[in-house]
Design an enzyme around this catalytic site. Structure first.
Site, PDB file in Angstrom:
ATOM      1  N   CYS A 269       0.664  -1.195  -0.099  1.00 43.81           N
ATOM      2  CA  CYS A 269       0.040   0.030  -0.047  1.00 43.81           C
ATOM      3  C   CYS A 269       0.837   1.287   0.158  1.00 43.81           C
ATOM      4  O   CYS A 269       1.267   1.528  -0.997  1.00 43.81           O
ATOM      5  CB  CYS A 269      -1.016  -0.041   0.964  1.00 43.81           C
ATOM      6  SG  CYS A 269      -2.189   1.166   1.040  1.00 43.81           S
TER       7      CYS A 269
ATOM      8  N   HIS B 299      -3.874  -5.520   0.813  1.00 44.01           N
ATOM      9  CA  HIS B 299      -3.104  -5.769   2.233  1.00 44.01           C
ATOM     10  C   HIS B 299      -2.951  -7.030   2.582  1.00 44.01           C
ATOM     11  O   HIS B 299      -4.030  -7.681   3.507  1.00 44.01           O
ATOM     12  CB  HIS B 299      -3.859  -5.049   3.299  1.00 44.01           C
ATOM     13  CG  HIS B 299      -3.624  -3.622   3.413  1.00 44.01           C
ATOM     14  ND1 HIS B 299      -2.360  -3.024   4.000  1.00 44.01           N
ATOM     15  CD2 HIS B 299      -4.312  -2.466   2.902  1.00 44.01           C
ATOM     16  CE1 HIS B 299      -2.617  -1.712   3.900  1.00 44.01           C
ATOM     17  NE2 HIS B 299      -3.526  -1.280   3.085  1.00 44.01           N
TER      18      HIS B 299
ATOM     19  N   GLU C 287      -1.122  -8.617   4.554  1.00 43.80           N
ATOM     20  CA  GLU C 287      -0.885  -8.795   6.279  1.00 43.80           C
ATOM     21  C   GLU C 287      -2.226  -8.659   7.114  1.00 43.80           C
ATOM     22  O   GLU C 287      -2.198  -8.961   8.057  1.00 43.80           O
ATOM     23  CB  GLU C 287       0.180  -7.632   6.548  1.00 43.80           C
ATOM     24  CG  GLU C 287      -0.507  -6.490   6.966  1.00 43.80           C
ATOM     25  CD  GLU C 287      -0.514  -5.284   5.702  1.00 43.80           C
ATOM     26  OE1 GLU C 287      -0.932  -6.098   4.438  1.00 43.80           O
ATOM     27  OE2 GLU C 287      -0.940  -4.230   5.773  1.00 43.80           O
TER      28      GLU C 287
END
Lengths: 229, 85
Positions: free
Chosen positions: A86, A202, A204
């Site tokens: 990002c 994302h 994660e």
């Protein structure tokens, strides 16, 4: 595997990256402040999401001059793995570690789950995934419209550097599946040496069923396999 | 060393989708400004700097644009004015 997670003033996903590496993968992580000059022996460097320097001027434009970015560039030049997620992708592009740029979305800020398709598996971040595998994970950004000149895009395609594309549920790249107007539905790319990887979604935040998806795990497991190879 | 105020316009490169510019264009059309073609929304910076003369001040700001102020992939810049303080 030791993962260094860089925190800039305005980063806000460094904790998610830490959670993915330490709690889900069971690996070591170290938080690196942007003014540090030492990666503390990190095998992998993550530039996390957020709004470094408030996105002033352009997203990533000022963060790329933070002191630690010299060490990150040196790490990348030696073949070390750098992962930009990002805002980290924006910083890596601004720093010239990755080709192209991230522009303002065609329709404002988007915070939603998206599906991305893995295009190539010959990188340390995608080695455990399968070509054509579709992964669902969140996006949350206002400036994620990937752009580059047609020449650069053609070269990225022919060299297999487009790693992820936005697709619909059937795995097709459609206009509707593209959340930000990215050229050629590009969600993530790597550099020519294939050791610097950037993506807008994302992974994660998709490593725990509590959060709705564990599709990001395959990417982190790829890092692990590469580190132990 | 003389002090100068250098103004610079940074605009999205032509041909790249400029969603802010498009939204403003549409709003102007709604207001009846039918003659409006395209609108481009960029940034205007005013840089106060010391230099030996106006040409040196402008050259310095050009370098700043190339290194930081404009993105070479997606933006163009033009020096809008150099004024002695």
């Amino acid at each position: 595997m030791k993962v260094g997670i860089v925190t800039f003033p305005g980063s806000n996903c460094e904790g998610d990256a830490f959670h993915a590496v330490v709690d889900q993968l069971g690996e070591q992580a170290v938080m690196l402040w942007h003014k540090d000059h030492d990666l503390q022996g990190s095998d992998v460097v993550i530039l996390p999401g957020g709004f470094a320097y408030g996105d002033y001027l352009r997203a990533g434009a000022i963060a790329r001059f933070s002191p630690i970015m010299k060490e990150v560039a040196a790490h990348a030049a030696k073949g070390g793995v750098v992962l930009g997620i990002c805002n980290g992708f924006q910083i890596a592009c601004e720093a010239g570690l990755l080709p192209g740029a991230l522009l303002r979305n065609d329709v404002g800020y988007r915070s939603m789950p998206v599906t991305i398709r893995v295009e190539h598996t010959n990188t340390t971040f995608t080695s455990v995934a399968k070509v054509g595998q579709c992964l669902t994970m969140p996006i949350a950004h206002g400036e994620g419209r990937y752009a580059a000149s047609d020449d650069v895009l053609d070269q990225l395609e022919s060299d297999g550097q487009v790693l992820f594309r936005y697709v619909n549920a059937a795995g097709e790249t459609t206009v509707d599946a593209n959340p930000n107007g990215a050229m050629r539905n590009i969600a993530g790319v790597c550099n020519a040496a294939r050791n610097v990887i950037g993506l807008m979604p994302h992974p994660e935040r998709a490593v725990d069923l509590l959060l709705g998806s564990i599709d990001g795990l395959v990417l982190f497991e790829s890092l692990l396999v590469a580190a132990h190879a | 060393m003389t002090r100068f105020r250098v103004s610079v316009h940074i605009i999205p490169r032509r041909g790249l989708l400029d969603p802010q510019g498009k939204a403003v264009t549409d709003a102007l059309h709604t207001l009846g400004f039918a003659a409006v073609g395209e609108v481009h929304v960029g940034r205007h910076l005013v840089i106060e700097t010391g230099a030996k003369d106006a040409a040196a001040a402008e050259a310095s700001v050009r370098t700043m644009c190339e290194r930081l102020l404009a993105n070479p992939v997606t933006e163009d810049f033009e020096i809008a004015g150099v004024v002695k303080e």
